[in-house]
Design a protein around this motif. Structure first.
Motif, PDB file in Angstrom:
ATOM      1  N   HIS A  54      -4.882   6.314   3.974  1.00  0.00           N
ATOM      2  CA  HIS A  54      -4.528   5.054   4.645  1.00  0.00           C
ATOM      3  C   HIS A  54      -5.433   4.748   5.846  1.00  0.00           C
ATOM      4  O   HIS A  54      -5.136   3.854   6.637  1.00  0.00           O
ATOM      5  CB  HIS A  54      -3.073   5.103   5.131  1.00  0.00           C
ATOM      6  N   ARG A  87      11.004   9.072  -5.942  1.00  0.00           N
ATOM      7  CA  ARG A  87      10.749   7.749  -5.351  1.00  0.00           C
ATOM      8  C   ARG A  87      11.977   6.847  -5.532  1.00  0.00           C
ATOM      9  O   ARG A  87      12.303   6.045  -4.658  1.00  0.00           O
ATOM     10  CB  ARG A  87       9.507   7.091  -5.972  1.00  0.00           C
ATOM     11  N   HIS A 117       9.154  11.126   3.324  1.00  0.00           N
ATOM     12  CA  HIS A 117       7.947  10.891   2.529  1.00  0.00           C
ATOM     13  C   HIS A 117       8.206  11.374   1.116  1.00  0.00           C
ATOM     14  O   HIS A 117       8.917  12.366   0.925  1.00  0.00           O
ATOM     15  CB  HIS A 117       6.771  11.678   3.118  1.00  0.00           C
ATOM     16  N   GLY A 118       7.625  10.699   0.145  1.00  0.00           N
ATOM     17  CA  GLY A 118       7.645  11.189  -1.235  1.00  0.00           C
ATOM     18  C   GLY A 118       6.285  10.984  -1.867  1.00  0.00           C
ATOM     19  O   GLY A 118       5.697   9.903  -1.719  1.00  0.00           O
ATOM     20  N   ASP A 120       3.229  10.123  -4.372  1.00  0.00           N
ATOM     21  CA  ASP A 120       3.133   8.961  -5.267  1.00  0.00           C
ATOM     22  C   ASP A 120       2.508   9.294  -6.622  1.00  0.00           C
ATOM     23  O   ASP A 120       2.361   8.407  -7.469  1.00  0.00           O
ATOM     24  CB  ASP A 120       2.384   7.817  -4.576  1.00  0.00           C
TER      25      ASP A 120
HETATM   26 MG    MG Z   1       2.837   7.038   0.116  1.00  0.00          MG
END
Ligand code: MG
Ligand code: ATP
Length: 139
Positions: A54, A87, A117-118, A120
């Motif tokens: 990110h 998720r 958090h998970g 992806d």
């Molecule tokens: Mg993410």
């Protein structure tokens, strides 16, 4: 590539608000087995590294600051179809859009302080699990 593992963190907001036990209970009742678990802290450097994908996003600096603002709980979880099912269990990134009963709907306050958090993807689950745990700490 394993498809039965995912990685999670209970983020600083949820730890500070006393939700560790409730969130782990929710995860266990959701059918996930905890195969690694650690109460730890991400330095700004480590948080930056963890969320490096990110780097170019406008929220990156705030994300790194938030994730290093207090201790976190890291865990590897096992279940068939783990990444997608987890998720679903945690709900949308923005808790105001998360489905009722999901972990973020129950425990998160904002898109920054969103409790968990998970991973992806299966690939990122493996990378993220190894970021926190050595082979001797994974069961
Ligand atoms: Mg993410
Ligand atoms: P996570 O990776 O933490 O499980 P996610 O996969 O649901 O969350 P990502 O797109 O990977 O969401 O974003 C990582 C984190 O960056 C989010 O959990 C959130 O805290 C923050 N974030 C994402 N989008 C925004 C945004 N538009 N504004 C502020 N923060 C954001």
């Amino acid at each position: 590539m394993e498809t039965n593992k995912t990685f999670t963190m209970i983020k600083p907001d949820a730890v500070a608000n006393g939700h560790i036990g409730a969130i782990l209970d929710h995860i266990t009742k959701g059918g996930f087995k905890i195969t690694a678990l650690k109460y730890t802290y991400l330095s700004p450097e480590k948080a930056g590294e963890f969320y490096a994908v990110h780097k170019e996003r406008p929220f990156y600096a705030d994300l790194v600051k938030f994730m290093s603002s207090g201790p976190i709980v890291a865990a590897i979880l096992e279940k068939e179809n783990a990444v997608a099912d987890f998720r679903t269990l945690i709900g949308a990134t923005d808790p105001s859009k998360a489905e009722a009963g999901t972990i973020r709907a129950l425990f998160a306050k904002s898109i920054d302080a969103n409790a968990v958090h998970g991973s992806d993807s299966d690939e990122n689950a493996a990378i993220e699990g190894s970021f926190f745990f050595s082979a001797f700490e994974k069961f």
